[in-house]
Design a protein around this motif. Sequence first.
Motif, PDB file in Angstrom:
ATOM      1  N   LYS A   1      43.757  39.114  44.409  1.00  0.00           N
ATOM      2  CA  LYS A   1      42.323  39.087  44.631  1.00  0.00           C
ATOM      3  C   LYS A   1      41.727  40.465  44.353  1.00  0.00           C
ATOM      4  O   LYS A   1      42.200  41.478  44.888  1.00  0.00           O
ATOM      5  N   GLY A   2      40.705  40.514  43.486  1.00  0.00           N
ATOM      6  CA  GLY A   2      40.049  41.774  43.165  1.00  0.00           C
ATOM      7  C   GLY A   2      40.724  42.563  42.072  1.00  0.00           C
ATOM      8  O   GLY A   2      40.205  43.603  41.646  1.00  0.00           O
ATOM      9  N   GLU A   3      41.863  42.095  41.573  1.00  0.00           N
ATOM     10  CA  GLU A   3      42.565  42.805  40.502  1.00  0.00           C
ATOM     11  C   GLU A   3      41.826  42.603  39.180  1.00  0.00           C
ATOM     12  O   GLU A   3      41.329  41.513  38.883  1.00  0.00           O
ATOM     13  N   ILE A   4      41.738  43.647  38.378  1.00  0.00           N
ATOM     14  CA  ILE A   4      41.059  43.568  37.097  1.00  0.00           C
ATOM     15  C   ILE A   4      41.838  42.662  36.153  1.00  0.00           C
ATOM     16  O   ILE A   4      43.068  42.726  36.073  1.00  0.00           O
ATOM     17  N   ALA A   5      41.118  41.801  35.455  1.00  0.00           N
ATOM     18  CA  ALA A   5      41.742  40.811  34.587  1.00  0.00           C
ATOM     19  C   ALA A   5      42.518  41.478  33.465  1.00  0.00           C
ATOM     20  O   ALA A   5      42.193  42.580  33.011  1.00  0.00           O
ATOM     21  N   VAL A   6      43.568  40.796  32.999  1.00  0.00           N
ATOM     22  CA  VAL A   6      44.361  41.288  31.874  1.00  0.00           C
ATOM     23  C   VAL A   6      43.460  41.396  30.640  1.00  0.00           C
ATOM     24  O   VAL A   6      42.695  40.490  30.334  1.00  0.00           O
ATOM     25  N   GLY A   7      43.558  42.508  29.945  1.00  0.00           N
ATOM     26  CA  GLY A   7      42.754  42.711  28.748  1.00  0.00           C
ATOM     27  C   GLY A   7      41.624  43.696  28.942  1.00  0.00           C
ATOM     28  O   GLY A   7      41.166  44.314  27.983  1.00  0.00           O
TER      29      GLY A   7
END
Length: 242
Positions: free
Chosen positions: A120-126
């Motif tokens: 939760k809250g982690e920046i999306a891959v890419g």
Amino acid sequence: MNYPLKYTGFCSPRNTIYLFPVFTAFLLSVISCRQPIPDDSLKQGCIEYEITYLQNTLKTIPTELLPKKMIYKFREENTIQKIDGFLGFFSIFHLVNHRKSINTTYLKIRNHKYRYPGKKGEIAVGFDTLEGMEITFLPDKKEIAGFTASSALISFPGKDRSSFVVYYTDEIPVKNPNASNPFHEIKGVLLEFHLDFHNLEMLLTANKLEFRPLSKKEFTPPEDFKPISRSEMERIIGLLLE
């Protein structure tokens, strides 16, 4: 012998008794019709972004073959953003559901399907994390896709990196719209922003927005994607975008 006429019209006691419930029902219906009716469709919709490539350092893929748009859909606690490219050969999309703590990136390359279930809250891959970024909110506004957009300056003090301006709006009811991208301090939906995706520097600008009901099925996490680590997904994307 003449008898006095007996009045049996609307105002007679008997008819008044029968008419009172009818009149009350009518009055209540009129009052209820004057109350604002919430329209859930205004809380659901789809935004289309045009992609402009500011820099392409890929060795084998010309800009003409790269994706031209990104689709962003929202419904209640759910959002999904998707980019298709290379004539359907490549697809990446990111699904968020704040209530269920879903923050998953999906990658499809031909018949190969992968997913990374982020925290939760982690920046999306890419997404580039934009380390050292400072956000300065500006008074300037402009209209984008029919909405009034506020602006913010993204700068990198002490770093050899160019500043840029992003535009956002609070007129679109999406909860925590930037929770999984580097601009989480901005509370509105982004309408124009920069995105560094591995070897690509892109400018995304909203050019179409439609409020319309969306099915819950569109936000159902697909089950036929193989779970992999973040580093593995980034490695695969890196190989694809060499």
